[in-house]
Design a protein around this motif. Structure first.
Motif, PDB file in Angstrom:
ATOM      1  N   GLY A 191       0.784  -1.227   0.000  1.00 26.07           N
ATOM      2  CA  GLY A 191       0.000   0.000   0.000  1.00 26.07           C
ATOM      3  C   GLY A 191       0.811   1.269   0.000  1.00 26.07           C
ATOM      4  N   GLU A 192       2.126   1.161  -0.183  1.00 30.83           N
ATOM      5  CA  GLU A 192       2.979   2.346  -0.111  1.00 30.83           C
ATOM      6  C   GLU A 192       3.031   3.119  -1.417  1.00 30.83           C
ATOM      7  OE1 GLU A 192       7.508   3.521   1.409  1.00 30.83           O
ATOM      8  OE2 GLU A 192       6.863   1.421   1.321  1.00 30.83           O
ATOM      9  N   TYR A 193       2.869   2.412  -2.550  1.00 32.72           N
ATOM     10  CA  TYR A 193       2.999   3.047  -3.854  1.00 32.72           C
ATOM     11  C   TYR A 193       1.728   2.885  -4.677  1.00 32.72           C
ATOM     12  CZ  TYR A 193       7.980   2.812  -2.690  1.00 32.72           C
ATOM     13  OH  TYR A 193       9.196   2.921  -2.045  1.00 32.72           O
ATOM     14  N   LEU A 194       1.499   3.864  -5.537  1.00 36.53           N
ATOM     15  CA  LEU A 194       0.440   3.808  -6.538  1.00 36.53           C
ATOM     16  C   LEU A 194       1.099   3.767  -7.911  1.00 36.53           C
ATOM     17  CD1 LEU A 194      -2.527   4.193  -7.574  1.00 36.53           C
ATOM     18  CD2 LEU A 194      -2.096   6.674  -7.456  1.00 36.53           C
ATOM     19  N   TYR A 195       0.699   2.784  -8.723  1.00 34.93           N
ATOM     20  CA  TYR A 195       1.216   2.664 -10.083  1.00 34.93           C
ATOM     21  C   TYR A 195       0.094   3.027 -11.063  1.00 34.93           C
ATOM     22  CZ  TYR A 195       4.639  -0.290  -7.651  1.00 34.93           C
ATOM     23  OH  TYR A 195       5.585  -0.768  -6.778  1.00 34.93           O
ATOM     24  N   THR A 196       0.381   3.889 -12.028  1.00 34.53           N
ATOM     25  CA  THR A 196      -0.608   4.259 -13.038  1.00 34.53           C
ATOM     26  C   THR A 196      -0.008   4.112 -14.431  1.00 34.53           C
ATOM     27  OG1 THR A 196       0.040   6.611 -12.896  1.00 34.53           O
ATOM     28  CG2 THR A 196      -1.826   5.888 -11.546  1.00 34.53           C
ATOM     29  N   THR A 197      -0.861   3.743 -15.388  1.00 35.48           N
ATOM     30  CA  THR A 197      -0.443   3.701 -16.785  1.00 35.48           C
ATOM     31  C   THR A 197      -0.632   5.092 -17.385  1.00 35.48           C
ATOM     32  OG1 THR A 197      -2.666   2.889 -17.304  1.00 35.48           O
ATOM     33  CG2 THR A 197      -0.894   1.260 -17.196  1.00 35.48           C
ATOM     34  N   GLU A 198       0.405   5.570 -18.081  1.00 30.10           N
ATOM     35  CA  GLU A 198       0.355   6.907 -18.661  1.00 30.10           C
ATOM     36  C   GLU A 198       1.075   6.925 -20.009  1.00 30.10           C
ATOM     37  OE1 GLU A 198       1.015  10.167 -15.929  1.00 30.10           O
ATOM     38  OE2 GLU A 198       0.511   8.906 -14.195  1.00 30.10           O
ATOM     39  N   ASN A 199       0.862   8.002 -20.746  1.00 26.23           N
ATOM     40  CA  ASN A 199       1.415   8.152 -22.084  1.00 26.23           C
ATOM     41  C   ASN A 199       2.390   9.312 -22.117  1.00 26.23           C
ATOM     42  OD1 ASN A 199       1.834   8.035 -24.866  1.00 26.23           O
ATOM     43  ND2 ASN A 199       0.002   9.224 -25.343  1.00 26.23           N
ATOM     44  N   LEU A 200       3.658   9.008 -22.414  1.00 26.73           N
ATOM     45  CA  LEU A 200       4.667  10.041 -22.655  1.00 26.73           C
ATOM     46  C   LEU A 200       4.543  10.406 -24.134  1.00 26.73           C
ATOM     47  CD1 LEU A 200       6.851  11.313 -20.793  1.00 26.73           C
ATOM     48  CD2 LEU A 200       8.479   9.746 -21.824  1.00 26.73           C
ATOM     49  N   TYR A 201       3.569  11.270 -24.434  1.00 28.41           N
ATOM     50  CA  TYR A 201       3.051  11.364 -25.798  1.00 28.41           C
ATOM     51  C   TYR A 201       4.031  11.916 -26.823  1.00 28.41           C
ATOM     52  CZ  TYR A 201       1.621  15.836 -23.633  1.00 28.41           C
ATOM     53  OH  TYR A 201       1.583  17.001 -22.932  1.00 28.41           O
ATOM     54  N   ASP A 202       4.871  12.877 -26.473  1.00 28.60           N
ATOM     55  CA  ASP A 202       5.808  13.413 -27.465  1.00 28.60           C
ATOM     56  C   ASP A 202       6.907  12.416 -27.815  1.00 28.60           C
ATOM     57  OD1 ASP A 202       4.542  15.777 -28.000  1.00 28.60           O
ATOM     58  OD2 ASP A 202       5.582  16.906 -26.432  1.00 28.60           O
ATOM     59  N   LYS A 203       7.163  11.479 -26.923  1.00 33.87           N
ATOM     60  CA  LYS A 203       8.162  10.443 -27.190  1.00 33.87           C
ATOM     61  C   LYS A 203       7.522   9.135 -27.659  1.00 33.87           C
ATOM     62  CE  LYS A 203      11.736  12.186 -24.060  1.00 33.87           C
ATOM     63  NZ  LYS A 203      12.681  11.860 -22.957  1.00 33.87           N
ATOM     64  N   GLN A 204       6.184   9.140 -27.775  1.00 31.17           N
ATOM     65  CA  GLN A 204       5.456   7.960 -28.245  1.00 31.17           C
ATOM     66  C   GLN A 204       5.853   6.725 -27.421  1.00 31.17           C
ATOM     67  OE1 GLN A 204       6.078   7.631 -32.479  1.00 31.17           O
ATOM     68  NE2 GLN A 204       5.762   9.824 -32.786  1.00 31.17           N
ATOM     69  N   GLN A 205       5.785   6.883 -26.109  1.00 36.97           N
ATOM     70  CA  GLN A 205       6.216   5.811 -25.217  1.00 36.97           C
ATOM     71  C   GLN A 205       5.260   5.688 -24.040  1.00 36.97           C
ATOM     72  OE1 GLN A 205      10.185   6.278 -23.724  1.00 36.97           O
ATOM     73  NE2 GLN A 205      10.179   4.350 -22.628  1.00 36.97           N
ATOM     74  N   GLY A 206       4.837   4.459 -23.752  1.00 37.20           N
ATOM     75  CA  GLY A 206       4.034   4.216 -22.567  1.00 37.20           C
ATOM     76  C   GLY A 206       4.908   4.149 -21.340  1.00 37.20           C
ATOM     77  N   ILE A 207       4.400   4.646 -20.228  1.00 35.59           N
ATOM     78  CA  ILE A 207       5.164   4.614 -18.982  1.00 35.59           C
ATOM     79  C   ILE A 207       4.274   4.163 -17.829  1.00 35.59           C
ATOM     80  CG2 ILE A 207       6.908   6.336 -19.588  1.00 35.59           C
ATOM     81  CD1 ILE A 207       5.243   8.431 -18.098  1.00 35.59           C
TER      82      ILE A 207
END
Length: 367
Positions: free
Chosen positions: A122-138
């Motif tokens: 419960g210490e961390y939250l992980y989210t899916t996001e888009n590094l859109y200018d680099k066309q890379q998922g993070i």
């Protein structure tokens, strides 16, 4: 690109965690609530909590359309609600009082993809996001109490959508949809001919992609998934190719060299209309909602075969509550499947004046 989370101040984190756990010491009478994003009849984007009798407990307005939600451990009546891409907001909602307690914004170079999960402790939250200018998922790592970003690492592909924590408590499994998008063209899919979806496993301790597995066709966008207690992963895809092409849309993975497709006849694949949404698994029964096909589909995880479908107009979210599969609809229907014979029985809980979105989450509500 990586911000070293080892530089995060452990002492202050432990103090914050201890403070966050304090509500767990309070005595609550609780029941299970459903949380879902939705629209009201006027088209206002909202998040709603619904009690076990199918009654709306509270709603809060959202700045734009939401997607999935996440129960907050040790905070009865609270949930995180994530924006649908390419929006940049997430909110912590207190459904007991019907208010937003905390606003979270993605960093300047990224946007949310609608899903998140907590670490085992419960210490961390992980989210899916888009590094859109680099066309890379993070994958973005935040402190679960302050929501401050402390790390981010590659998702192993483009367009990461739903993610889950594996039973080992250290590995994330991520559905990388493979579709390139950009906020300047909000819902346009920019790379359908060259998209490369995959299911990726990531070590949360190092941010390293351990393995990834591509579907049999590069236009099968893997979007949603669910994980069984034994570590079996089940995924649902959305096909981005010609409408006349029929491909398997449901897959599993548990240590094999490739994704394992579930079989169905052409008639069933056609009825799914190349689109799946939510998934839940109970023992050897997998349920997948098919909004465009207006039905719930059922699959045998032992034989990897389609079993049957139940018509359900604009089928949307799925959740497991005390062993029962619950299903929502974009028409406002809320139903539960019979616990002992889910393929034979489905009962209406209520019809509500809201249009449910694609997902539901179970949280502990306060009576």
């Amino acid at each position: 690109m990586t911000i070293n989370r080892r530089q995060f101040i452990l002492g202050s984190s432990q103090v914050a965690l201890a403070a966050w756990l304090l509500p767990a010491c309070t005595t609550y009478q609780t029941e299970q609530w459903l949380v879902s994003t939705c629209n009201d009849p006027q088209g206002q984007s909202m998040a709603a909590a619904i009690n076990s009798q199918g009654q709306i407990v509270n709603t809060v307005k959202l700045p734009d359309r939401g997607h999935d939600s996440l129960a907050l451990p040790h905070k009865p009546g609270h949930a995180l609600v994530f924006a649908r891409r390419p929006q940049r907001f997430a909110v912590e909602v207190d459904f007991i009082n019907g208010q937003i307690n905390h606003n979270i914004e993605s960093q300047w170079d990224s946007h949310f993809y609608g899903h998140g999960v907590f670490s085992k402790n419960g210490e961390y939250l992980y989210t899916t996001e888009n590094l859109y200018d680099k066309q890379q998922g993070i994958i973005v790592v935040r402190d679960a109490q302050t929501y401050q970003v402390i790390d981010r690492f590659t998702s192993g592909g483009i367009g990461p959508h739903e993610l889950a924590l594996m039973p080992d408590g250290e590995t994330l499994v991520v559905a990388n949809g493979g579709i390139e998008t950009h906020p300047e063209q909000p819902r346009k899919k920019l790379n359908l001919d060259t998209m490369q979806p995959n299911l990726a496993y990531i070590d949360t301790r190092t941010g390293k992609v351990l393995a990834s597995y591509a579907p049999p066709d590069n236009q099968l966008s893997i979007r949603h998934l669910t994980v069984r207690e034994d570590g079996a992963v089940f995924t649902g895809a959305q096909y981005q190719g010609p409408k006349s092409n029929m491909h398997p849309l449901v897959f599993s993975h548990q240590g094999e060299d490739t994704l394992q497709a579930f079989s169905a006849d052409t008639s069933q694949l056609y009825k799914m209309q190349q689109y799946t949404s939510s998934l839940v698994v109970k023992d050897s029964l997998l349920c997948v909602s098919c909004p465009r096909g207006s039905h719930l589909s059922f699959w045998d995880t032992n034989t990897h075969q389609f079993i049957e479908k139940q018509n359900f107009s604009d089928a949307s979210g799925l959740a497991l509550s005390k062993g029962r599969i619950l299903a929502s609809s974009g028409k406002g229907y809320l139903k539960k499947l019979d616990e002992s014979a889910p393929l034979k029985g489905i009962a209406n809980i209520n019809t509500l004046p809201i249009m449910f979105d694609n997902h539901m989450t179970i949280i502990e509500g306060v009576v």
